[in-house]
Design a protein around this motif. Structure first.
Motif, PDB file in Angstrom:
ATOM      1  N   LYS A   1     125.077   1.669  -0.423  1.00  0.00           N
ATOM      2  CA  LYS A   1     124.527   1.395   0.904  1.00  0.00           C
ATOM      3  C   LYS A   1     122.996   1.374   0.882  1.00  0.00           C
ATOM      4  CE  LYS A   1     128.545   3.146   3.395  1.00  0.00           C
ATOM      5  NZ  LYS A   1     129.061   4.076   4.423  1.00  0.00           N
ATOM      6  N   VAL A   2     122.464   0.604  -0.089  1.00  0.00           N
ATOM      7  CA  VAL A   2     121.020   0.449  -0.192  1.00  0.00           C
ATOM      8  C   VAL A   2     120.681  -1.009  -0.447  1.00  0.00           C
ATOM      9  CG1 VAL A   2     120.545   2.803  -1.005  1.00  0.00           C
ATOM     10  CG2 VAL A   2     121.046   0.983  -2.664  1.00  0.00           C
TER      11      VAL A   2
ATOM     12  N   THR B   1     109.752 -10.232  -9.320  1.00  0.00           N
ATOM     13  CA  THR B   1     110.199 -11.295  -8.408  1.00  0.00           C
ATOM     14  C   THR B   1     111.679 -11.098  -8.065  1.00  0.00           C
ATOM     15  OG1 THR B   1     110.449 -12.735 -10.341  1.00  0.00           O
ATOM     16  CG2 THR B   1     108.427 -12.957  -9.059  1.00  0.00           C
ATOM     17  N   GLY B   2     112.576 -11.791  -8.795  1.00  0.00           N
ATOM     18  CA  GLY B   2     113.995 -11.645  -8.494  1.00  0.00           C
ATOM     19  C   GLY B   2     114.582 -10.370  -9.061  1.00  0.00           C
ATOM     20  N   LEU B   3     115.701  -9.948  -8.483  1.00  0.00           N
ATOM     21  CA  LEU B   3     116.393  -8.763  -8.979  1.00  0.00           C
ATOM     22  C   LEU B   3     117.855  -8.824  -8.569  1.00  0.00           C
ATOM     23  CD1 LEU B   3     115.341  -5.608  -6.861  1.00  0.00           C
ATOM     24  CD2 LEU B   3     115.266  -7.946  -6.044  1.00  0.00           C
ATOM     25  N   SER B   4     118.685  -8.048  -9.254  1.00  0.00           N
ATOM     26  CA  SER B   4     120.112  -8.039  -8.937  1.00  0.00           C
ATOM     27  C   SER B   4     120.705  -6.690  -9.289  1.00  0.00           C
ATOM     28  CB  SER B   4     120.844  -9.145  -9.712  1.00  0.00           C
ATOM     29  OG  SER B   4     122.224  -9.174  -9.364  1.00  0.00           O
ATOM     30  N   ALA B   5     121.492  -6.143  -8.360  1.00  0.00           N
ATOM     31  CA  ALA B   5     122.285  -4.947  -8.636  1.00  0.00           C
ATOM     32  C   ALA B   5     123.612  -5.382  -9.236  1.00  0.00           C
ATOM     33  CB  ALA B   5     122.520  -4.160  -7.353  1.00  0.00           C
ATOM     34  N   THR B   6     124.092  -4.643 -10.222  1.00  0.00           N
ATOM     35  CA  THR B   6     125.412  -4.948 -10.765  1.00  0.00           C
ATOM     36  C   THR B   6     126.475  -4.645  -9.724  1.00  0.00           C
ATOM     37  OG1 THR B   6     125.506  -2.751 -11.775  1.00  0.00           O
ATOM     38  CG2 THR B   6     124.742  -4.576 -13.160  1.00  0.00           C
ATOM     39  N   ALA B   7     127.610  -5.321  -9.843  1.00  0.00           N
ATOM     40  CA  ALA B   7     128.665  -5.187  -8.843  1.00  0.00           C
ATOM     41  C   ALA B   7     129.207  -3.762  -8.763  1.00  0.00           C
ATOM     42  CB  ALA B   7     129.797  -6.168  -9.150  1.00  0.00           C
TER      43      ALA B   7
ATOM     44  N   ALA C   1     120.593   3.241 -11.116  1.00  0.00           N
ATOM     45  CA  ALA C   1     120.711   3.366  -9.655  1.00  0.00           C
ATOM     46  C   ALA C   1     120.912   4.807  -9.210  1.00  0.00           C
ATOM     47  CB  ALA C   1     121.857   2.493  -9.151  1.00  0.00           C
ATOM     48  N   ALA C   2     121.492   5.628 -10.056  1.00  0.00           N
ATOM     49  CA  ALA C   2     121.736   7.022  -9.681  1.00  0.00           C
ATOM     50  C   ALA C   2     120.444   7.834  -9.665  1.00  0.00           C
ATOM     51  CB  ALA C   2     122.742   7.647 -10.635  1.00  0.00           C
TER      52      ALA C   2
ATOM     53  N   THR D   1     118.121  -7.516  -3.256  1.00  0.00           N
ATOM     54  CA  THR D   1     119.530  -7.409  -3.612  1.00  0.00           C
ATOM     55  C   THR D   1     120.107  -6.206  -2.883  1.00  0.00           C
ATOM     56  OG1 THR D   1     121.126  -7.289  -5.455  1.00  0.00           O
ATOM     57  CG2 THR D   1     119.129  -5.978  -5.670  1.00  0.00           C
ATOM     58  N   VAL D   2     121.334  -6.328  -2.417  1.00  0.00           N
ATOM     59  CA  VAL D   2     121.973  -5.218  -1.713  1.00  0.00           C
ATOM     60  C   VAL D   2     123.090  -4.653  -2.577  1.00  0.00           C
ATOM     61  CG1 VAL D   2     121.394  -6.106   0.561  1.00  0.00           C
ATOM     62  CG2 VAL D   2     123.595  -6.706  -0.451  1.00  0.00           C
ATOM     63  N   ASP D   3     123.296  -3.358  -2.454  1.00  0.00           N
ATOM     64  CA  ASP D   3     124.356  -2.655  -3.178  1.00  0.00           C
ATOM     65  C   ASP D   3     125.245  -1.977  -2.154  1.00  0.00           C
ATOM     66  OD1 ASP D   3     125.992  -1.123  -4.730  1.00  0.00           O
ATOM     67  OD2 ASP D   3     124.412   0.140  -5.574  1.00  0.00           O
TER      68      ASP D   3
END
Length: 326
Positions: A74-75, A107-113, A133-134, A68-70
């Motif tokens: 920028k990661v 396995t799967g993952l997601s960053a919040t918007a 994330a911080a 997943t990209v954020d």
């Protein structure tokens, strides 16, 4: 100021404006990049989507799986299912900047918007790890149902949705409380990938054993189904929300569905074992990881034709959003 000095100032301004125009004209055209996990190498391949060329490989962990990209930070985050951790990659420097231990078989993952949290499905632990994330640390483990597989964040950042592969359900997690607030049943066995419409109203879930795409109204929880090719696992959606793409590993086909009519538009033959996919909003192309072909197939979003193949990968999985706009 006398006339001579005024003339010098105007001349300097003209020169500066001319230089600015020259620099602007010389600036490179922005191109997207893809960060694609290679399960077979424990690496992430970086593709330049202007020419679909491999820029480099980034070593992460073992059996790299989801991504997943954020854009806010920028990661890119990738799961290493064999080493039970998550690698954090700076998408500017293309370096691993952190490794975060999670639970068994992520396995799967997601960053919040909003970029505040990352949610990681731990398939063998039946949990979801919550990463701040911080601080880049796990702040909670949430129990879900059996074999959580893929995750998507709602555009509002209020909820995340988790497919439970062995429980035929979707867990709905509140990002405010980090608790499961409801379960959505899925008709048929082994829900796998998951995508959310850009308007935040609909979920799309391939159901592997049923050979169907479940279309779920987020507000009412009502579900409709659309038959697709055999063995559906991956799902992606165009940036305008008009098309949903479903990859089927048994028939090596990507099915394209019109989200307005819920009708199949076309079926596209691709490489062996198509799985994760992401849509590039800049080029209007869908990138599909074809795992056993060791390639990525590029599909034109206007003609629905394969237009390129990227070779020299080893078991790319790439479940999740892997494209970075630059």
């Amino acid at each position: 100021m006398n006339d001579q000095n005024v003339s010098k100032v105007l001349k300097g301004c003209t020169l500066a404006f001319s230089c600015a125009l020259t620099m602007l004209a010389a600036a490179p055209v922005c191109a997207s990049q893809a960060f694609i996990p290679e399960y077979g190498r424990g690496t992430v391949v970086v593709l330049d989507l202007a020419d679909n060329k491999i820029l480099e490989r980034i070593k992460t962990g073992t059996s790299t799986w989801g991504v997943t990209v954020d854009a806010t930070r920028k990661v890119a985050y990738v799961t290493n299912s064999g080493s039970d951790d998550v690698s954090v990659i700076d998408t500017e420097t293309r370096k691993v900047v952190a490794t975060i231990d999670v639970e068994r078989n992520p396995t799967g993952l997601s960053a919040t918007a909003d970029g505040r949290k990352v949610y990681v499905a731990n398939a063998d632990a039946n949990t979801v790890s919550v990463i701040d994330a911080a601080t880049r640390s796990v702040i909670k483990s949430i129990a879900v149902q059996k074999s959580p597989r893929c995750i998507v964040s709602h555009p509002s950042s209020k909820w995340v949705y988790v497919t439970n592969n062995h429980s035929s359900s979707i867990s709905v997690i509140s990002t405010e409380t980090d608790e499961v607030v409801s379960e959505i049943p899925v008709v048929g066995e082994k829900p796998y990938g998951i995508a959310v419409h850009p308007d935040g109203k609909t979920l799309y879930v391939p159901v592997f054993e049923a050979n169907e795409l479940a279309v779920i109204d987020i507000e009412t929880k009502k579900t409709a189904t659309i038959p697709v090719s055999a063995g559906p696992q991956g799902v992606g959606i165009s940036d305008d929300g008009k098309d949903v793409y479903v990859s089927s590993v048994t028939e090596n086909v990507v099915t394209v569905i019109d989200t307005a009519t819920m009708q199949v538009k076309t079926r596209i033959a691709v490489g062996n074992f198509p799985r994760g996919m992401s849509f590039d909003a800049r080029t209007k192309r869908m990138y599909v990881a074809t795992t056993r072909a060791n390639t990525v197939t590029v599909i034109d979003g206007a003609t629905y034709q394969p237009i390129a193949t990227v070779d020299d990968l080893l078991w790319p999985m790439a479940f999740g959003n892997f494209i970075v706009q630059r």
